[in-house]
Design an enzyme around this catalytic site. Structure first.
Site, PDB file in Angstrom:
ATOM      1  N   GLU A 150       0.840  -1.192   0.000  1.00  0.00           N
ATOM      2  CA  GLU A 150       0.000   0.000   0.000  1.00  0.00           C
ATOM      3  C   GLU A 150       0.882   1.251   0.000  1.00  0.00           C
ATOM      4  O   GLU A 150       1.871   1.331   0.725  1.00  0.00           O
ATOM      5  CB  GLU A 150      -0.898  -0.007   1.239  1.00  0.00           C
ATOM      6  CG  GLU A 150      -1.813   1.197   1.350  1.00  0.00           C
ATOM      7  CD  GLU A 150      -2.642   1.202   2.631  1.00  0.00           C
ATOM      8  OE1 GLU A 150      -3.677   1.889   2.650  1.00  0.00           O
ATOM      9  OE2 GLU A 150      -2.240   0.532   3.607  1.00  0.00           O
ATOM     10  N   LYS A 185      -9.895   0.804  -1.853  1.00  0.00           N
ATOM     11  CA  LYS A 185     -10.021   0.543  -0.427  1.00  0.00           C
ATOM     12  C   LYS A 185     -11.436   0.926   0.015  1.00  0.00           C
ATOM     13  O   LYS A 185     -11.880   2.060  -0.208  1.00  0.00           O
ATOM     14  CB  LYS A 185      -8.972   1.358   0.332  1.00  0.00           C
ATOM     15  CG  LYS A 185      -8.806   1.003   1.799  1.00  0.00           C
ATOM     16  CD  LYS A 185      -7.600   1.736   2.381  1.00  0.00           C
ATOM     17  CE  LYS A 185      -7.287   1.278   3.800  1.00  0.00           C
ATOM     18  NZ  LYS A 185      -6.056   1.929   4.321  1.00  0.00           N
ATOM     19  N   CYS A 230      -5.161  -3.217   3.137  1.00  0.00           N
ATOM     20  CA  CYS A 230      -4.858  -2.963   4.549  1.00  0.00           C
ATOM     21  C   CYS A 230      -6.062  -3.077   5.491  1.00  0.00           C
ATOM     22  O   CYS A 230      -6.491  -4.177   5.826  1.00  0.00           O
ATOM     23  CB  CYS A 230      -4.181  -1.603   4.669  1.00  0.00           C
ATOM     24  SG  CYS A 230      -3.262  -1.377   6.224  1.00  0.00           S
TER      25      CYS A 230
END
Length: 509
Positions: free
Chosen positions: A265, A340, A374
């Site tokens: 990321e 995300k 993440c």
């Protein structure tokens, strides 16, 4: 690369490809005027051995080809020339039960060289040789650079110098790098080949799986090799410096024949050093201007290195809204974006980021995969929806600043592997960025996690990188073990859910 590449396809040749095939062949052999296959030649090859004729297409256009016959080993052992091995261009030497695959032509259009497309053709020939259970691939390769050295070197001396890399031959050097070995020198092999002085080198690639039973071509692989990049944050002067470092890692994992490369990321964050005089929100929006060039370059890397690349993540501006996104750049030249879903409080407070709104899986040449960035891995509903769609491998690019933040990502990723009966690969950034606000420290230990059953490691960890050290992690995962687990595991989590009591579903599918 002269033109934008949207899609690369390797498939068997069709007769309707002939016009484009002829055009590419003529442009590939400008020194040999009139040396191209006529329609009746292609028609004959397709009638006797269709699976042995291959083409590479870029954006639907034929840019390369590999043509083959199946012949008896005894025929190859005899001294022969090109006319003899092709039966005077009638292909009467083809034997459907022959035990050797003989390559009679291979070329790539000049405008598309340098993308390793020729390597793909060779690799597919090798795959075909294995699946037809043949002993070897044999062909006589031209040595087009020999004419420049013929006055001083014999063909034997020339070949030895090419082997030792003292000289480079555009054809022979490439063939030697593809695991072919020299059998002997062929004299008067191809009439009119003045650049080679009509010499050729008979080359062979041996099929070490010769005793294996034949298989169908182009089956999905069961063992998938993953290449995880544990990325060191370092000062970068410009975008090209970033690409140079990226290509180094892609070259490394591709050299180990990985099917996927996974980047972390926000790995491009060092480029924000140039904008450190701005506010954090302004700086990351300046970084977002690099996202499209990064996607394009990674798409080229995916083609050149024949590997699927998960680009980690980067800021992305769309209609004034800032997202945290990444791209799956496939080796066929296509790419897809993922975003995300859950952004952290820090991303909202310092950067003003917004979460994406699409939950999806991705079809690849290695099966169906999922990608979450993440914080997303800490929400089990997302991966359960992906598992319901058939996901076998979940990739999680992450960036964590402290060890406790990493612990959340690690243990949640392990839980996702167990509860969804899949593999989970995580890759993060390490090191410090003292000149970039809000990105000053990083902690990571990249890893591949497995379900917890007898076929897998007892701790559910297939492999782990050294913490806080730049490195790559190369890991093989076997999809057949997942199939066995789904049906015959000690527990069958996906099958044993009480869907009569509860369910998870997308609100906006």
């Amino acid at each position: 690369m002269q033109a934008k590449i949207n899609k690369v396809e390797l498939r068997n040749l069709k007769f309707e490809d002939y016009t484009e095939l002829k055009k590419s062949m003529v442009e590939s052999y400008p020194e040999m005027v009139g040396s191209y296959w006529r329609e009746h030649h292609i028609e004959k090859l397709l009638s006797i051995f269709p699976e042995g004729q291959l083409v590479i297409l870029v954006n639907g256009k034929v840019v390369g080809s590999a043509l083959s016959l199946r012949v008896d080993e005894s025929l190859v052992d005899k001294n022969h020339n090109y006319s003899q091995i092709t039966g005077g261009y009638t292909f009467s030497t083809h034997n459907p039960l022959g035990d050797v695959l003989y390559g009679i032509d291979i070329f790539i259009h000049p405008s598309y060289r340098g993308l390793r497309l020729g390597r793909r053709l060779y690799d597919t020939r090798k795959e075909l040789c294995e699946q037809l259970n043949l002993k070897a691939i044999v062909f006589a390769g031209r040595i087009p650079n020999y004419g420049q050295h013929a006055e001083k070197l014999t063909p034997k001396n020339y070949i030895e110098k090419v082997k030792r890399k003292e000289l480079h031959d555009s054809v022979l050097s490439f063939q030697l790098s593809n695991d072919f070995h020299v059998i002997r020198i062929m004299k008067n092999y191809l009439e009119g080949d003045l650049d080679s002085k009509e010499f050729a080198v008979l080359l062979e690639w041996n099929n070490i799986y010769y005793d294996e039973s034949p298989k169908l071509i182009n089956l999905e692989k069961s063992v998938i090799r993953l290449g995880l990049v544990q990325w060191q944050m370092r000062q970068l002067n410009n975008l090209e410096a970033l690409f140079e470092q990226c290509e180094f890692f892609i070259d490394v994992v591709s050299g180990y024949a990985c099917d996927f490369a996974l980047f972390p990321e926000l790995f491009a964050a060092p480029l924000m050093a140039d904008y450190n005089h701005l506010s954090e929100a302004e700086a990351i929006r300046e970084l977002a201007k690099h996202s499209e060039p990064i996607r394009k370059r990674f798409q080229e890397f995916a083609i050149s290195y024949n590997i699927n690349i998960i680009t980690g993540s980067m800021p992305y501006l769309e209609n004034g809204t800032l997202y945290n996104v990444g791209f799956l750049c496939k080796r066929d030249g296509t790419s897809e974006m993922y975003a995300k879903i859950h952004v952290t409080p820090n991303e909202v407070q310092h950067w003003g980021m917004t979460g994406g709104s699409q939950i999806k899986t991705f079809d690849t040449d290695c099966g169906k995969i999922g990608i979450m960035i993440c914080y997303d891995v800490e929400f089990p509903e997302l991966s359960r929806l992906m598992a319901d769609e058939g996901m076998n491998i979940l990739f999680v690019p992450f960036l964590t600043d402290t060890q406790n933040a990493y612990t959340r990502v690690k243990h949640c990723a392990q839980a996702r592997a167990i509860e969804n009966e899949c593999y989970v690969a995580i890759a993060g950034c390490v090191g410090n960025l003292p000149k970039v606000n809000n990105m000053d420290i990083q902690y990571a230990q990249s890893a591949v996690f497995t379900p917890s059953d007898f076929a897998f490691p007892s701790n559910g960890i297939k492999a782990e990188a050294t913490p806080n050290t730049e490195m790559t992690l190369i890991v093989d995962v076997d999809l057949n073990l997942l199939k066995e687990l789904h049906e015959h595991g000690s527990v069958r989590i996906l099958k044993d859910r009480r869907t009569d009591l509860y369910e998870i579903k997308k609100i906006n599918p």
